[in-house]
Every structure is written in structure tokens, then in C-alpha cells.
Design a protein around this motif. Structure first.
Motif, PDB file in Angstrom:
ATOM      1  N   UNK A 209       0.830  -1.200   0.000  1.00 65.66           N
ATOM      2  CA  UNK A 209       0.000   0.000   0.000  1.00 65.66           C
ATOM      3  C   UNK A 209       0.868   1.256   0.000  1.00 65.66           C
ATOM      4  N   UNK A 210       1.865   1.269   0.882  1.00 65.36           N
ATOM      5  CA  UNK A 210       2.765   2.424   0.962  1.00 65.36           C
ATOM      6  C   UNK A 210       3.606   2.552  -0.307  1.00 65.36           C
ATOM      7  N   UNK A 211       4.055   1.413  -0.848  1.00 64.60           N
ATOM      8  CA  UNK A 211       4.872   1.440  -2.059  1.00 64.60           C
ATOM      9  C   UNK A 211       4.112   1.994  -3.254  1.00 64.60           C
ATOM     10  N   UNK A 215       5.110   5.347  -5.302  1.00 68.77           N
ATOM     11  CA  UNK A 215       5.323   5.308  -6.751  1.00 68.77           C
ATOM     12  C   UNK A 215       4.511   6.397  -7.448  1.00 68.77           C
ATOM     13  N   UNK A 216       3.251   6.560  -7.022  1.00 71.28           N
ATOM     14  CA  UNK A 216       2.393   7.584  -7.617  1.00 71.28           C
ATOM     15  C   UNK A 216       2.898   8.991  -7.276  1.00 71.28           C
ATOM     16  N   UNK A 217       3.443   9.151  -6.084  1.00 66.23           N
ATOM     17  CA  UNK A 217       3.958  10.455  -5.668  1.00 66.23           C
ATOM     18  C   UNK A 217       5.216  10.829  -6.450  1.00 66.23           C
ATOM     19  N   UNK A 234      -1.933   1.624  -8.715  1.00 65.51           N
ATOM     20  CA  UNK A 234      -3.250   1.168  -8.283  1.00 65.51           C
ATOM     21  C   UNK A 234      -3.220  -0.322  -7.956  1.00 65.51           C
ATOM     22  N   UNK A 235      -2.521  -1.101  -8.771  1.00 65.12           N
ATOM     23  CA  UNK A 235      -2.416  -2.544  -8.540  1.00 65.12           C
ATOM     24  C   UNK A 235      -1.742  -2.826  -7.197  1.00 65.12           C
ATOM     25  N   UNK A 236      -0.672  -2.106  -6.898  1.00 68.10           N
ATOM     26  CA  UNK A 236       0.026  -2.300  -5.628  1.00 68.10           C
ATOM     27  C   UNK A 236      -0.850  -1.917  -4.442  1.00 68.10           C
TER      28      UNK A 236
END
Length: 340
Positions: A209-211, A215-217, A234-236
Motif C-alpha cells: 500500500x505504501x509502495x 510510486x504515484x507520488x 493502483x495494482x500495488x
């Protein structure tokens, strides 16, 4: 991938998820809305379908024996058959895409490529393929997901489906997203293989969830959080949440009354029947004739006596209880709408 013997925890998990899916569909409340395309974020409603795909991955054999393709074609056929109902009711063109079609196509991709690519390499190569196509086929290479109509997913879907999509310029169940949905299925197989205990599961789920958020950030242009695109971030995040959700249920289910545990398991075993009945029932209840629907009529009448949120709670709870009773009926008489 042959199906394993049934796990009561997984059945209860699936049952809870199916009821959540129908709650999202039936409850007219902004809290249960999906995030809009341009918001590039994840609402709780956006975690439900990925969780369903994750669960299906969990129930497949970790030896990765291919599922016969006709089973997934059957799922695609069921989804298209269901889409005939609203097209007839509202005199609209048949939409070929949908949730079941996406799941069936993703499963075909997974089953056809997994053993050829290799289990560990699969998510890396599929994610790389998705990203490469998404960038190279988009109009704006530096911001490939900024515009729906100029995205690779839309440019692939439109020549095939034209105006038979969910929205005029975009379909959230587009073909390209099936690649990353197959990675969600893969993650369910991986999780079942690892046989993590609750503490390990909480750590892995939180890390994913944090990863995904990180990644999005770090790269919002190429890895935004988006369910319609089913992006890697989103998948992560959705996979991490699925693992956390399963862990919380496993820790807390013993505190539920036995009959509640049993009912959740039954709904999980009859998930496809419950899903179809729920969607068809909602279409009929919300079908407007002379600008009125049965659902709207009940809402109006109850609203004369109860606060708005009480009315929503009552109608949604009654709807879900009907589905639970239907699941019990199907379970008792061994009724199924599929052959797997």
C-alpha cells in the motif's frame, strides 16, 4: 491452474466482498462513489473489484496448471449476456466490455502466458508491456494519461467497440487494463503460495500500500493511481488493501456469530449467482417507467418518515438480505449458472 479445495476463510472473504460490491451498486451515496478519471485517486469503492480478482487468484492452484480457456470464455459470455438486459430496457447499444469480461480476459492472459514467461518474471514483464503500450500509443508521451480520449486504452478500444462503451470517450473496463488486472490475479496466487501468517500479511499488505502511494507520488505522470486505467500504483495499493482486508477478517471472524460466518461462506460459494441476481434485481428496481422506479418510489415513501441516511441503510440492508437468502436457496438446491 486447477481449483484448490475450498477454504472457509476465503469463502467468507469472497462473500463479504460480493455483498460490498452490491452495496456500492445499490447505495446512492457519494461516500460509495468511484473516483472520477481526472481525480487520479482511489476511493473505497475502487478496491472492491480488484479484491475480487485477488481472491480468485488465491483460489487457483499454485502449481500454475492452466485453466481450460472455455471456462474464461464462458465468463466473458455471461458478462455480455448480462449486458443485453440494460440494452433492451433502455434501448441502448450492447456494451461488450464489463467486469466479468475484464476478469475472463485477464485470466486468459494469465493462463496463456504465465508458464511461458515464468512465475517471478510475469508481473515485471506484463507491467513493462502495459507501460510501454500506454506511453507509445498515447498522443501525449510525457503525460500519457492526462486525456481519456487521447489515452492508449481509448485508442485501442474505439476502433473495436466505437460507441459501445460505458462512457462516450472512455470505458473503465478497456482491453489494455486487462494486462494489469492479470497481475492482480497473479498476486493472489503469489500470496497463497507464500502462506504468510497474520503478522507477515499485515507487513506485506502495508508495504504494498505504501509502495504504491510512493510510486504515484514520485512519478504521477506515468504511475498515477487510477482504477479505470488499472495502473501499477493502483495494482500495488489495491493488492495491499486486499491482503490487509483478508488479514483483518481472519483475525476478527471468530468474534462473529456462527450463523453470520456460515452465511458469509455460503454467499462466497454462490458468488456468481449472487452477483447476477443482485445486478438484475437492481436493474429492475431502478428501471424508470413514466419517470418513476420501484426503488425511487420506496425511497420517497420512506423519506416521509425517516431521515435520508436511514432510508438508504434500510433499502440497502433489505436488498443485501434478499441476496443472502437467495444464496442460501441456491446453496441448498445446488443451483449454479456456470460449470466451474
Amino acid at each position: 491452474m486447477s481449483v484448490l479445495s475450498r477454504d472457509p476463510f476465503v469463502d467468507a472473504f469472497r462473500g463479504l466482498n460480493v455483498l460490498e460490491m452490491e452495496t456500492i451498486e445499490s447505495c446512492d451515496n457519494p461516500f460509495f462513489d468511484h473516483a472520477k478519471y481526472d481525480e487520479m485517486k482511489l476511493n473505497y469503492a475502487d478496491t472492491i473489484f480488484p479484491c475480487f480478482s485477488f481472491i480468485n487468484g488465491m483460489t487457483l492452484n499454485p502449481e500454475c496448471k492452466p485453466v481450460p480457456i472455455y471456462k474464461n470464455l464462458q465468463l466473458i459470455g455471461l458478462g455480455i449476456a448480462f449486458n443485453y438486459i440494460p440494452s433492451i430496457l433502455y434501448n441502448e447499444k450492447l456494451r461488450f466490455l464489463g467486469v466479468l469480461q475484464r476478469h475472463g480476459l485477464s485470466s486468459i492472459i494469465l493462463n496463456q502466458l504465465l508458464n511461458k514467461i515464468g512465475f517471478s518474471q510475469y508481473p515485471i514483464l506484463i507491467t513493462g508491456t502495459w507501460l510501454g503500450v500506454s506511453i507509445l500509443y498515447a498522443d501525449n508521451k510525457k503525460q500519457p494519461f492526462k486525456s481519456q480520449i487521447a489515452s492508449a486504452q481509448q485508442k485501442i478500444d474505439y476502433p473495436i467497440f466505437k460507441d459501445r462503451t460505458y462512457h462516450k470517450n472512455f470505458d473503465p473496463e478497456g482491453l489494455l487494463g486487462s494486462l494489469m488486472t492479470s497481475v492482480t490475479l497473479w498476486s493472489g496466487i503469489w500470496y497463497a503460495r507464500m502462506k504468510l501468517d497474520v503478522n507477515q500479511s499485515l507487513m506485506v499488505g502495508s508495504s504494498l500500500l505504501a509502495g504504491g502511494k510512493l510510486l504515484a507520488f514520485l512519478s504521477p505522470n506515468y504511475f498515477p493511481v487510477s482504477k479505470p486505467l488499472w495502473t501499477p500504483s493502483f495494482t500495488m495499493i489495491s493488492t495491499g488493501w486486499s491482503i490487509l482486508k483478508y488479514s483483518f477478517l481472519k483475525m476478527g471472524i471468530s468474534f462473529l456469530p456462527k450463523y453470520v460466518q456460515s452465511l458469509l461462506s455460503i454467499v462466497g460459494r454462490q458468488n456468481m449467482e449472487v452477483y447476477f441476481m443482485g445486478e438484475i434485481l437492481l436493474l429492475l428496481l431502478k428501471y424508470k417507467q413514466n419517470k418513476k422506479s420501484i426503488w425511487g418510489y420506496c425511497y420517497q415513501k420512506l423519506g416521509n418518515y425517516l431521515p435520508d441516511w436511514w432510508v438508504q441503510f434500510f433499502l440497502t440492508s433489505s436488498f443485501n438480505m434478499t441476496l443472502v437468502l437467495f444464496a442460501v436457496f441456491c446453496n441448498k438446491y445446488r443451483l449454479k449458472i456456470r460449470f466451474f
